[in-house]
Design a protein around this motif. Sequence first.
Motif, PDB file in Angstrom:
ATOM      1  N   ALA A 928       0.851  -1.197   0.000  1.00 39.02           N
ATOM      2  CA  ALA A 928       0.000   0.000   0.000  1.00 39.02           C
ATOM      3  C   ALA A 928       0.878   1.234   0.000  1.00 39.02           C
ATOM      4  O   ALA A 928       1.978   1.234   0.567  1.00 39.02           O
ATOM      5  N   PRO A 929       0.399   2.307  -0.638  1.00 35.59           N
ATOM      6  CA  PRO A 929       1.175   3.552  -0.605  1.00 35.59           C
ATOM      7  C   PRO A 929       1.152   4.179   0.775  1.00 35.59           C
ATOM      8  O   PRO A 929       0.193   4.022   1.543  1.00 35.59           O
ATOM      9  N   ILE A 930       2.255   4.870   1.080  1.00 35.00           N
ATOM     10  CA  ILE A 930       2.310   5.660   2.313  1.00 35.00           C
ATOM     11  C   ILE A 930       1.805   7.050   1.934  1.00 35.00           C
ATOM     12  O   ILE A 930       2.529   7.836   1.300  1.00 35.00           O
ATOM     13  N   PRO A 931       0.540   7.374   2.233  1.00 34.63           N
ATOM     14  CA  PRO A 931       0.006   8.668   1.795  1.00 34.63           C
ATOM     15  C   PRO A 931       0.609   9.809   2.596  1.00 34.63           C
ATOM     16  O   PRO A 931       1.082   9.636   3.722  1.00 34.63           O
ATOM     17  N   VAL A 959      10.272  -0.851   2.336  1.00 40.09           N
ATOM     18  CA  VAL A 959       9.805   0.346   1.650  1.00 40.09           C
ATOM     19  C   VAL A 959      10.351   0.324   0.238  1.00 40.09           C
ATOM     20  O   VAL A 959      11.557   0.123   0.030  1.00 40.09           O
ATOM     21  N   VAL A 960       9.470   0.490  -0.751  1.00 41.53           N
ATOM     22  CA  VAL A 960       9.858   0.490  -2.148  1.00 41.53           C
ATOM     23  C   VAL A 960       9.224   1.702  -2.825  1.00 41.53           C
ATOM     24  O   VAL A 960       8.338   2.356  -2.277  1.00 41.53           O
ATOM     25  N   LEU A 961       9.693   1.971  -4.042  1.00 37.35           N
ATOM     26  CA  LEU A 961       9.103   3.020  -4.860  1.00 37.35           C
ATOM     27  C   LEU A 961       8.173   2.406  -5.892  1.00 37.35           C
ATOM     28  O   LEU A 961       8.384   1.270  -6.337  1.00 37.35           O
ATOM     29  N   ARG A 962       7.161   3.170  -6.280  1.00 38.70           N
ATOM     30  CA  ARG A 962       6.178   2.659  -7.234  1.00 38.70           C
ATOM     31  C   ARG A 962       6.836   2.322  -8.580  1.00 38.70           C
ATOM     32  O   ARG A 962       6.440   1.380  -9.255  1.00 38.70           O
ATOM     33  N   VAL A 982       5.715   6.333  -2.882  1.00 41.23           N
ATOM     34  CA  VAL A 982       6.376   5.523  -1.853  1.00 41.23           C
ATOM     35  C   VAL A 982       5.395   4.457  -1.369  1.00 41.23           C
ATOM     36  O   VAL A 982       4.268   4.782  -0.951  1.00 41.23           O
ATOM     37  N   LEU A 983       5.804   3.194  -1.447  1.00 46.23           N
ATOM     38  CA  LEU A 983       4.953   2.068  -1.064  1.00 46.23           C
ATOM     39  C   LEU A 983       5.581   1.314   0.088  1.00 46.23           C
ATOM     40  O   LEU A 983       6.816   1.285   0.252  1.00 46.23           O
TER      41      LEU A 983
END
Length: 1760
Positions: A928-931, A959-962, A982-983
């Motif tokens: 899920a994205p970190i809003p 933590v990964v990037l889209r 950022v996911l």
Amino acid sequence: MVILEHTQKPLGPEVFQAYDPDSACEGLTFQFLGAPSGLPVQRRDQPGEPATEFSCRELEAGSLVYVHRGGPAQDLTFRVSDGLQASPPATLKVVAVRPAIQIHRSTGLHLAQGSAMPILPANLSVETNAVGQDVSVLFRVTGALQFGELQKQGAGGVEGAEWWATQAFHQRDVEQGRVRYLSTDPQHRTEDAVENLALEVQVGQEILSNLSFPVTIQRATVWMLRLEPLHTQNTQQETLTTAHLEATLEEAGPSPPTFHYEVVQAPRKGNLQLQGTRLSDGQGFTQDDIQAGRVTYGATARASEAVEDTFRFRVTAPPYFSPLYTFPIHIGGDPDAPVLTNVLLVVPEGGEGVLSADHLFVKSLNSASYLYEVMERPRHGRLAWRGTQDKTTMVTSFTNEDLLRGRLVYQHDDSETTEDDIPFVATRQGESSGDMAWEEVRGVFRVAIQPVNDHAPVQTISRVFHVARGGRRLLTTDDVAFSDADSGFADAQLVLTRKDLLFGSIVAVDEPTRPIYRFTQEDLRKRRVLFVHSGADRGWIQLQVSDGQHQATALLEVQASEPYLRVANGSRLVVPQGGQGTIDTAVFHLDTNLDIRSGDEVHYHVTAGPRWGQVLRAGQPATAFSQQDLLDGAVLYSHNGSLSPRDTLAFSVEAGPVHTDATLQVTVALEGPLAPLKLVRHKKIYVFQGEAAEIRRDQLEAAQEAVPPADIVFSVKKPPSAGYLVMVSRGILADEPPSLDPVQSFSQAAVDAGRVLYLHSRPEAWSDAFSLDVASGLGAPLEDVRVDLEVLPAAIPLEAQNFSVPEGGSLTLAPPLLRVTGPYFPTLPGLGLQVLEPPRHGALQKEDGPQARTLSTFSWREVEEQLIRYVHDGSETLTDSFVLMANASEMDRQSHPVAFTVTVLPVNDQPPVLTTNTGLQMWEGATAPIPAEVLRSTDGDSGSEDLVYTIEQPSNGRVVLRAAPGTEVRSFTQAQLDGGLVLFSHRGTLDGGFRFGLSDGEHTSSGHFFRVTAQKRVLLSLEGSRTLTVCPGSVQPLSSQTLRASSSAGTDPQLLLYHVVRGPQLGRLFHAQQDSTGEALVNFTQAEVYAGNILYEHEMPAEPFWEAHDTLELQLSSPPAQDVAATLAVAVSFEAACPQRPSHLWKNKGLWVPEGQRAKITMAALDASNLLASIPSPQRLEHDVLFQVTQFPSRGQLLVSEEPLHAGQPHFLQSQLAAGQLVYAHGGGGTQQDGFRFRAHLQGPAGATVAGPQTSEAFAITVRDVNERPPQPQASVPLRLTRGSRVPISRAQLSVVDPDSAPGEIEYEVQRAPHNGFLSLVGGGPGPVTRFTQADVDSGRLAFVANGSSVAGIFQLSMSDGASPPLPMSLAVDILPSAIEVQLQAPLEVPQALGRSSLSQQQLRVVSDREEPEAAYRLIQGPKYGHLLVGGRPASAFSQLQIDQGEVVFAFTNFSSSHDHFRVLALARGVNASAVVNVTVRALLHVWAGGPWPQGATLRLDPTILDAGELANRTGSVPRFRLLEGPRHGRVVRVPRARTEPGGSQLVEQFTQQDLEDGRLGLEVGRPEGRAPSPTGDSLTLELWAQGVPPAVASLDFATEPYNAARPYSVALLSVPEATRMEAGKPESSTPTGEPGPVASSPVPAVAKGGFLGFLEANMFSVIIPVCLVLLLLALILPLLFYLRKRNKTGKHDVQVLTAKPRNGLAGDTETFRKVEPGQAIPLTAVPGQGPPPGGQPDPELLQFCRTPNPALKNGQYWV
């Protein structure tokens, strides 16, 4: 017809009448059939003469009577004719009955002795058995009267007519008050007397006898003490004294009363006088007058013999009275009184006659000697001596002897006269002159002239005779007339003869089929001659006129045309102020060619006015009258006394089918002088440029006392030069728009009504003027009145300048920052400025005002006084803005919105602040994205891309990037969080997170922890019956019992979303707050189901049915739970209990029937076809529906095929209904409601009972009054109100005209209500009402409550007054939003290659509580670098529909900027809001999106990283790049290609696509300073230019990491970090590979897991031996390598790391490396079986000599 025997009865239209659709009453003639001798019908004015033929007009006028003479009544047989055709004979049955007389009233009379009392119908009246007949009732007195007499008034009972004693009178005389009883008994009686009148009553030949009518006479108490006759002689005045008259009271009191003598009947032969004034009937005198000698009597004539005279009187002394007394007067005779003989003398015209003693003679008893003197000569002749020849001498005196001897003659002068007069005085001769006054006899001798016919007739009237084409018209003396100068001329003596005509005929009026050729002028005058037109439209009638002796010839011109009515123009009437004037034919002269026989055929109707009076007819106000009323002088105009000198009446004149309009001007003669005309107001007029200005009353007003504004006229003497004067003219029809017409004159009333406008037409002219003359028609006019006009700009010219202010500082808003140009607007006292958009980072404040909030309005005077300032709030913002608009409320004018841009000079002093750290909740195992809403930091000095989060290894995931979901990262920026890049990928425990630090490059905040909590998966489930039962044609909400969804996690019902996959087929699904005409519902939530807002509406089909089924396919979703499919079954059935539909049948609407009549009950009112629909179609024809009547009508009966239904036969069938055989017959006796109950079920073949649906219901029957007029609904105005408000409903929305019903009797019933609100009654319950009355509407009790969404809806109503069938009505309700919002979801991106792009809902969409698809936009601030196009043309206004259809396009016209913006004002249903649309250019550039790049290395920038080749192909040019912002940790450099180029790297700020393709650019990737090496992000911001397209800004985002020699990089590395190379530091690192080539094409293999020691452990012996051999070879070639190194290396090639952020983000001008020419590559010998050492890479120094392709060999070179 019923008539009493031996009476007569009028015949009128109530007895019989005729009807002819193409003939008026004037053209119909009745003719009796049979022998005329015994005909009982006669005319009133011709009694005894039978009337065998009469006209329709005579019948209507009541001129005919039926006379019964005895025996059986004679029937009347007659026919009617219109002159061309006759009707069949008709017979009127006549029945004669014997009269029956009955006394109705006989009360008697009570009167005082000596007085009179009328006998009225309340005292005496009888009744008969006459039916519709006014019979003559005769009363006769059969006995003598003792105490008085019965009197009857003559001359029709008019006032002043004498009363005469009578013995008989009629009932009509009693009704008219013409019969009275007079008490004449003079006796002194001691008690009241009673007179019994013996009467008999006769009707026809029937007599009622022995009728006694008592008259009670109250006795008198005043008596005459003396009543002595008066003796007088000749004409001398004699005084009445107490010796003649003295009254006394029966019982005298202490004080004597005053007696009044009332003269009841004055003397006839003399005069009774009081102080010289003659006393007449009703006047009187007192006893004191008698005592004073003031009452005298004198005879009026001198008689030779004694005569008697009397007068009657009564004496009163209230309350006492006397009987009626007669006072006798004896007048003595005089022998000397002369006796006159005066007999008419007849003389022929122009002849003479002898005047003898038989014609004129005066004598007395004592003398016959008299002398006659002619006092005045005859006017038409002379007196002459007989036989004289002298024609000039006239006799002026003569004697009796001349008369006796016949000496005197009268000679006529031959004039056309019929009489002559000779006044004379006769005097007695031979006596003394003392009695001369008694001897004179005065008189007039009259001469009659016998006329002689000696003159020919002369035409006096000759005019064109107009007749309707093909019609007829009376020929009268108004059209042609003659006169004869002969005395005694009569119209009957003139005979007119005509010849044959080719264009018509002349016929008799009483016999239209008989042509006449001879008629008299009396026939013309009495309207007996009729002209009938046929043939040519024009001709002449030759008439020969004769008076019996002389003849004359005349021509009468005849002109035929279409029927017309004309009233003479300029009809005028003059009346005094406050008086009256007669409106007659002299005022209204009517000209027509119609055949008008009577004045009653022409009708006048007042259509307008009068204003200052009223029209009276017979003394009563009237709006209609006839021509006959004008002829009779019965129409008056009555002025109300106002000071207005004029009035106007407008009429419409009708005669049959022809009508016209007329106007009557009334001039009022005022009593006093008029005030002068004067100008009350005369001001300058202001008009806006190019617009129209209303000339108002406060600017131009002329007035004059008593003159209405409509009569004061302004005439344009000199027109305006820069515009026009126009007048607003209303259209004839209600929906026709008004028009503007140029005018040369106008009235003050037009100015008062705002109808006169000045229209400015020359934009360059800023002033204008025109002159007027003013006149009222009374008094002197006003001339050369000049009216000045000043032209103003359409919008207030407001100008503004941008300004700068220090952070937290302030600046005064004063000119020239803020200016209103021009001389006019700044001087307006009410000029103010309104803040449309306040500053977001500051406030507008007043110097001496409160500082807590910003101003919303301020005045221009405050700006001029420098009291307004802008104050920055000290926030870390670089810009601010606000929008002002100038407003002049008194002129309703505004300026265009003006925007101020404020540049804030920042102060860099703030560290980054972590503002939000709420943690993340997600599903187990999900990514899920970190809003940004859960993790956010701010820094007033840095942007979001400069805020870097550095994290540690998360405990429950990574933590990964889209862009690279497979690569774990250790850092990211706030900008990446804001973009959702950022996911977090969950792994492991449910609860965990990661620690992180925050930095802006200069300030660091560490020690934070971000918590990540995972939750178990959510499952959706559906509950409820999933079935919905709906009444036919009704609306049913979906409820939780029908459809209920839930989740395992207890999800909010707002988040449980249903999507309609397949909608209903038999109806529609819609939202309660949706417009009733909106599209079908697509999505809804479970919360809306709970609220009952989701409705299913069934649409009634054309074909009947009993039960129908529908299906809705739904999909339930609530991310991240898995979707669930659902089906909702809908059952529509008549069998269900439906409160909305009380009947289970297809139709059961009831019946309306007039009182006492019958009506069919058809399938439109009662239909059970839906019961048959339950049978399959093939078997349906064999079945029927049986209706069994269980309760019959109470006030009528049911008939089937004319056979009544009863208890023994209570059935009827559906098929009989369809055939129209069922009838309801009302029995009369009132309009009460009726009806019947029945049971309906299916019937099979041969009458068999079939199982199936059945119902038991009632059928309502409403009995309507036959005289009831149905109500008439009036036009309805839609109701408009804002959402959430309550507005009363007035007659403008609901109004009905019904003269028979009160407002409370007119009822409305809501048949169908919209979903945007409900109706409520004041004082009623809080809920909606479904029934109300017109009285509720009129009293304002009914209101609409807008509790729904702002959509339009319609109330379907049923209206009835209870006596007429219900009528459908509708009320439209439009709910307006209270506010709107312009949603801007994304800026408008324009593709760079196109330069234009269409706007969509992403850029502009207006919403209130719902979407507003009909919004309109107006451009209030245009773009700077482009245009808005609608339909390919520049436009400043457009609609949401045009946006949705892609018709609104933004196009760049100036290619100097990569962004733009414009401001619009959105309007939707009366509400507006403004918004700014930003425009950016999307670069046509392909940007690299690979993995991370090594820190400290130099990589090549080529088309794999940045590629604008497609842009180059489209524009035909070489795209150029400009570096706007370089990487934070690195720089872009230019790579030398040849040895001749200078060594080292050159800093690059601009480059082209060709440079990229040539590989001449490199990117030095730096290391972050101040911290340990870790992964981070960086970017380049570029501006891309090309020819003919706008520039675009693009960003190259890339990630960096510490150099890892073990992993491959997908970019071309030109150098690696120096530290890494030194750590390798071993000779094997420089060992060349077997195949030369760059790293980009041959990536270095990754090192095995465990490093070099692990490799040795696994391959101990196989590694040691080759290593030893390699060391031996190295020792051999080391000198060679040293030599090469010295030859080619010019310096140390360490990669420099940036120590500080450059000024503009670019690297410094320090050369980093030098590239050699490709031709300088040295061939190397490969060592078979050996590769690079484990864990290492080839020497980067050697990589400079490597190329991807094999280099070309020169002459003499070869590979070894």
